[in-house]
Design an enzyme around this catalytic site. Structure first.
Site, PDB file in Angstrom:
ATOM      1  N   ASP A 274       0.887  -1.158   0.000  1.00 24.54           N
ATOM      2  CA  ASP A 274       0.000   0.000   0.000  1.00 24.54           C
ATOM      3  C   ASP A 274       0.931   1.216   0.000  1.00 24.54           C
ATOM      4  O   ASP A 274       2.132   1.107   0.292  1.00 24.54           O
ATOM      5  CB  ASP A 274      -0.959   0.001   1.197  1.00 24.54           C
ATOM      6  CG  ASP A 274      -2.146   0.930   0.941  1.00 24.54           C
ATOM      7  OD1 ASP A 274      -2.060   1.766   0.015  1.00 24.54           O
ATOM      8  OD2 ASP A 274      -3.154   0.838   1.652  1.00 24.54           O
TER       9      ASP A 274
HETATM   10  C1  BGC Z   1      -4.889   3.367  -0.091  1.00 28.67           C
HETATM   11  C2  BGC Z   1      -4.955   2.374  -1.240  1.00 28.67           C
HETATM   12  C3  BGC Z   1      -4.749   3.116  -2.527  1.00 28.67           C
HETATM   13  C4  BGC Z   1      -3.414   3.839  -2.478  1.00 28.67           C
HETATM   14  C5  BGC Z   1      -3.083   4.620  -3.731  1.00 28.67           C
HETATM   15  C6  BGC Z   1      -3.641   4.212  -0.130  1.00 28.67           C
HETATM   16  O1  BGC Z   1      -3.722   5.233   0.793  1.00 28.67           O
HETATM   17  O2  BGC Z   1      -4.964   2.666   1.129  1.00 28.67           O
HETATM   18  O3  BGC Z   1      -6.167   1.691  -1.232  1.00 28.67           O
HETATM   19  O4  BGC Z   1      -4.805   2.216  -3.597  1.00 28.67           O
HETATM   20  O5  BGC Z   1      -3.460   4.765  -1.406  1.00 28.67           O
HETATM   21  O6  BGC Z   1      -3.899   5.717  -3.865  1.00 28.67           O
END
Ligand code: BGC
Length: 742
Positions: A274
């Protein structure tokens, strides 16, 4: 590494061939069968071997971490492309800046916003999930994305989780059944789905550090199945780690990746962190992370030019390999996975071109919306509302006009258009008079219409009462929104009740007009002590581009509601399992949290503890009436490796065409281990014109009755007596049938 001259020549020749073959496709790349290529062809694997052989250490390292917010480096001298990603999961996110979360302000990146995943789950329609995934994949492909960061399958544990709207509800069987066609649909376009967030990311509060302690049974029986289904049945090509810790270790580099995901389940795709969830080079290298993203806009917190080189899997990894502290094989395995992802996506010459914002996508979005909306209450057949001359309908509430695709965090979208509930109703109701007033306001927000200075909560209240007095019918359109501490990423909700004085407003309206229908726009359950003040209630979720049309379809009766709740609505917050154990269970003590309810999540808790929910899992009304008759199973005794064949007749005995969801739950009588009273093991959505009857069959593998046996760290099917429950909601069972496993 110095290479002898002769070997150098060979390498050079190889590289030139590779370059030509990769970019021109002359070297007949394998015909990848997009649906079946989870196990890559031997050809692709050989090809990957030959690429790895000519890549330098630095080039390999470059493939395993970000070069911008949403892309990784390719190797241009070999024609190895960059990998481009986008959120996910309800539409393709707008372009953002290279190294900054700011919007890039492109004029060609507006998309179709599909309904939120809670709504998709509420449709109980796996086929529709396939159409959703396919349409979304087409949009991602058109936008030149290789990886779509979704779907999310974290289990709904508490109504406070700000991100529940991005997930598929509280039941592992429902989430597993719905995620598979979504993944396959996206990937048919040569775009990888990325199932997230693995694992136990069930709250946003302190998500980047909270340590989750949970039993193995709950882990395997509740929190892992949807991921497993995405991997083994959906053949998903990538998966995203989570921010939280599990048993003291960050989940993005954890043995749940190498051991469970890659070894036990055979996942051959890419584990992507993530954004900012990787914490340590050694753990990232050793414990299953393949691609590091979002560690920080300035590398590891130091503002340096070319900061991506400071990522854990960048220079620090390179150095550790050079020093012999970490093996190059670890890197090769990651690179192999990344290249495999490329052969499935941007190196696949057979990829379609994709489509954006076409009529079909809008149709799918509208259909998911109408199939997901849940009719919770319908006293005196309040809904559907006829479009009659002389009738005045007052539409009251900020959510009637508020933009709901903006906000919410990374799932925020920039749709080409978003039909608000008010617009949708106005487009449908041509004879009745629609009057509208805001009723309440949620405070300053970039996504809110500006409130004229003369208006405030009090003046809005007064005006709403005036408007309600004049109307024959009131449609109160309220609920939550995508602001911080509502349904949004990065923080949980703080209160269970309706925010912004909505209950007071509802009571005020009720004093002057009793004909009230409440449209609850939310991705979460709210406290509803006010149901008696309404005649009808619709759970309308976040519905994306076609929101207003889907709502008008249901309110007018053009479409008969058939959605069922994918999670339980508790009457009081503490009726929910996680909350009933106090702070240590939710939200934790700032460091740890213990999932004390174990396997008894959602309706499993309500059923087993005999707590009456406000609205139960699987519940949802229709404008028609259905009967389930003649319910029988093919045998009374089964082996532990058998198929239970359930047959029943479903009749539409009401006055309109519609659909019913037959639900099959099974529970063990006198189990030697702790069990829920019953668990969903099968369901089918049946479409029936009025007066019609269909015979329906549902098959259930007895193997699916297994529990996770911690004595042997494996699944066990217990022999003995079981009960099968058939109904149209977890709390509305038409028939209970006894059978035995021997
Ligand atoms: C989120 C993800 C997301 C990523 C990119 C993170 O903060 O938890 O679900 O895909 O950001 O935007």
């Amino acid at each position: 590494m110095r290479v002898p001259f002769k070997k150098n020549i060979t390498l050079l020749t190889l590289m030139i061939c590779l370059h030509i073959s990769l970019i021109s496709g002359q070297d007949k790349l394998p015909q990848i069968q997009l649906e079946k290529n989870q196990v890559s062809t031997a050809y692709v694997e050989t090809k990957i071997d030959s690429i790895i052989a000519v890549l330098t250490l630095e080039e390999k390292i470059g493939l395993t971490h970000a070069q911008s917010k949403f892309s990784t480096k390719g190797v241009s001298r070999l024609g190895i492309p960059e990998v481009w990603m986008s959120d996910g999961p309800h539409g393709v996110r707008e372009e953002i800046l290279w190294d900054d979360w700011g919007e890039a302000d492109w004029t060609n990146d507006a998309i179709t916003a599909f309904p939120a995943l809670t709504c998709l789950a509420a449709s109980f329609n796996p086929e529709l999930s396939g159409e959703y995934g396919f349409s979304l994949g087409e949009e991602a492909r058109y936008r030149k994305k290789d990886v779509l960061l979704g779907p999310g399958v974290n289990i709904y544990r508490t109504p406070f989780n700000g991100r529940n709207f991005e997930y598929l509800g509280e039941d592992p069987f429902l989430a597993s059944t719905m995620v598979v066609p979504y993944v396959k649909g996206v990937q048919k376009n040569g775009v990888a789905a990325c199932v997230k967030h693995y694992v136990l990311n069930n709250q946003e509060h302190l998500r980047d550090k909270i340590n989750v302690e949970v039993s193995d049974r709950a882990l395997y029986e509740i929190y892992l199945p949807a991921f497993k289904a995405a991997v083994q049945k959906g053949k998903v090509w990538s998966l995203m780690g989570a921010y939280n810790k599990f048993r003291g270790q960050y989940t993005t580099h954890h043995k749940v990746l190498n051991k469970i995901l890659k070894k036990d389940w055979g996942f051959d795709g890419v584990v992507i962190s993530d954004w900012g969830s990787a914490h340590n080079t050694k753990e990232a290298a050793l414990y299953g992370l393949d691609m590091e993203m979002g560690t920080g806009t300035d590398g590891l917190g130091v503002s340096k030019k070319d900061n991506y080189n400071y990522y854990h899997l960048a220079n620090p990894f390179l150095k550790a390999i050079k020093k012999g502290e970490l093996s190059e094989d670890l890197l090769d395995d990651k690179v192999r996975r990344v290249l495999r992802l490329m052969y499935r996506t941007n190196l696949n010459p057979n990829r379609v071109l994709g489509k954006l914002n076409n009529k079909e996508h809008h149709k799918v979005a509208r259909k998911v919306g109408t199939e997901g909306i849940v009719l919770l209450k319908n006293e005196d057949a309040f809904f559907p509302i006829k479009d009659k001359k002389g009738v005045t309908i007052a539409v009251i509430g900020e959510n009637a006009t508020r933009n709901m695709t903006r906000g919410g965090g990374s799932s925020q979208l920039k749709p080409k258009f978003e039909v608000s509930p008010l617009e949708g109703l106005k487009a449908r109701y041509k004879n009745a008079t629609i009057i509208h007033t805001m009723g309440f306001e949620s405070g300053a927000s970039a996504y809110n219409a500006t409130l004229p200075p003369t208006l405030n909560q009090d003046s809005l209240f007064v005006k709403a009462i005036e408007v309600a007095k004049k109307a024959d019918i009131v449609l109160f359109i309220g609920g939550l929104n995508k602001s911080y501490h509502q349904d949004t990423e990065g923080g949980d909700r703080k209160v269970f009740e309706l925010p912004y004085g909505q209950e007071k407003l509802l009571n005020g309206i009720h004093d002057v007009n009793k004909e009230i229908g409440f449209l609850l726009v939310s991705g979460n359950a709210v406290e509803m002590p006010w149901t008696s003040k309404t005649k009808g209630i619709l759970q309308t979720w976040y519905l994306g581009s076609m929101a207003g049309h889907s709502i008008a379809d249901i309110v007018s009766g053009d479409v008969n509601p058939s959605g069922k709740l994918p999670f339980s609505f508790p009457k009081k917050l503490n009726d929910n399992a996680a909350h009933s154990f106090g702070e240590i269970s939710y939200p934790g003590n700032g460091i740890n949290q213990f999932y004390k309810e174990g396997i008894l999540v959602g309706y499993r808790w309500f059923d087993t503890k005999k707590i009456e929910p406000q609205y139960a899992f699987g519940y949802g009304l229709s404008y028609s009436k259905f009967e389930l008759n003649n319910i029988r199973i093919n045998q009374k005794k089964y082996t532990t490796n058998d198929k239970i064949k359930l047959t029943l007749d479903v009749s539409n005995i009401g006055n309109s065409d519609g659909s019913e969801v037959v639900q099959v739950y099974i529970g063990k009588h006198k189990s030697k281990v702790k069990r829920a009273l019953k668990e969903l093991k099968g369901f089918k959505k049946i479409n029936l014109i009025k007066g019609d009857k269909k015979t329906v069959t549902i098959s259930i593998d007895t193997a699916s009755l297994a529990y996770y046996n911690t004595d042997i760290s494996n699944w066990s099917v217990e022999k003995g007596t079981y009960y099968l429950y058939v109904g149209n909601a977890s709390n509305n069972i038409t028939k209970k049938i006894k059978f035995n496993l021997f």
